[in-house]
Design an enzyme around this catalytic site. Structure first.
Site, PDB file in Angstrom:
ATOM      1  NE  ARG A  43       4.692   8.963   9.241  1.00 46.01           N
ATOM      2  CZ  ARG A  43       5.013   7.817   8.671  1.00 46.01           C
ATOM      3  NH1 ARG A  43       4.124   7.172   7.931  1.00 46.01           N
ATOM      4  NH2 ARG A  43       6.218   7.305   8.818  1.00 46.01           N
ATOM      5  CG  ASP A 153       2.356   3.237  -3.324  1.00 46.11           C
ATOM      6  OD1 ASP A 153       3.207   2.400  -2.975  1.00 46.11           O
ATOM      7  OD2 ASP A 153       1.856   4.057  -2.540  1.00 46.11           O
TER       8      ASP A 153
END
Length: 287
Positions: A43, A153
């Site tokens: 990632r 979020d």
């Protein structure tokens, strides 16, 4: 001369991985075990490419040097966090909301203010838009019913996607045909396999960035129901207790807390009682 990091060219050192783990846990509360090192490498390649950096070590030097930009920490968390969600995921919760919770909460509220439903850890928006569908249908059948949906979020990248309300066609498989007709728009491009939520549904949701590790969630009003599902599994038990204590503090007395089916509040010191699978209600005695 150094080269940009490509698959197999180098690996993240144990020292740098440990530094990143500590930073991510401190900033976001997320615990990464040793088995997550390869996932972090994969990632992080996105950030190395975006910054045209030569190595993981160079990136860590940028991240940890004195005066490092706080927005790079946000970008790091964006690429590390897992964002898996679906429309009508764990559908029994939405059935309970429509058939039992909304009638009870509405009767108690008596129209004094719009009901507030909070999707905490909303990812790319499928959950709060599912809530918007359910609440819009309830409002259409019950005159005077009003609602607000707050969706939060930690990932700014996910929030940007959520605000757009655009999804691949395969994402709407769980949405019934009647709801597709009411709430979804097909692209004018016949070759596009994407759909968008209708404007009134997008307007029904307020998206905001929120880090569960913040001391104060800075919400001006309490929620009548909170959906925090499949999020707590990324935190250790003590952090779960801390987050849940703050969430429940933002819940009205007799309000509902929905968690993921793999998550449990067993043995936690919280003013809630279980009322169904992965479903709790705040006790009336709590203000």
């Amino acid at each position: 001369m150094s080269h940009r990091a490509d698959a197999g060219e180098e690996s993240l050192s144990e020292r740098d991985f440990a530094r990143l783990r500590d930073l991510i846990r401190t900033q976001a509360g997320i615990c990464l075990g040793a088995e997550k090192k390869t996932m972090v490498e994969v990632r992080l390649k996105r950030r190395l490419r975006a910054l045209n950096m030569a190595s993981y070590h160079d990136y860590c030097e940028l991240l940890f040097r004195r005066g490092a930009k706080a927005d790079e920490v946000v970008s790091l968390i964006d690429v590390i966090t897992t964002n898996k969600t679906d429309f009508f995921r764990e559908p029994a919760h939405f059935d309970f909301l429509a058939e039992r919770a909304l009638p009870e909460l509405s009767a108690k509220n008596a129209g004094a203010h719009p009901l507030v439903i909070w999707s905490a850890g909303c990812s790319s928006g499928e959950e709060p838009y599912t809530l918007a569908m359910v609440l819009s249908e309830y409002a259409a059948a019950h005159a005077g019913f009003r609602f607000r949906i707050l969706a939060t979020d930690i990932s700014t990248a996910m929030l940007q996607k959520a605000v757009l309300g655009v999804y691949p066609a395969e994402a709407i498989v769980p949405v019934t045909q009647s709801r597709r007709q009411k709430f979804l728009l097909r692209s004018r491009d016949s070759k596009s396999a994407r759909v968008r939520l209708v404007p009134e549904l997008r307007r029904a949701v307020e998206f905001r960035r929120l880090n569960f590790m913040d001391a104060d969630y800075a919400l001006s009003e309490k929620a009548d129901a909170i959906f925090c599902r499949n999020v707590l599994i990324y935190f250790d038990r003590s952090t779960q207790q801390s987050i849940l204590s703050k969430l429940v503090a933002h819940l009205v007395p007799s309000g509902y807390l929905f968690v993921g089916h793999s998550e449990t509040l067993h043995d936690m010191d919280l003013p809630v009682v279980p009322v169904g699978p992965a479903l709790y209600r705040k006790t009336d005695a709590c203000a």
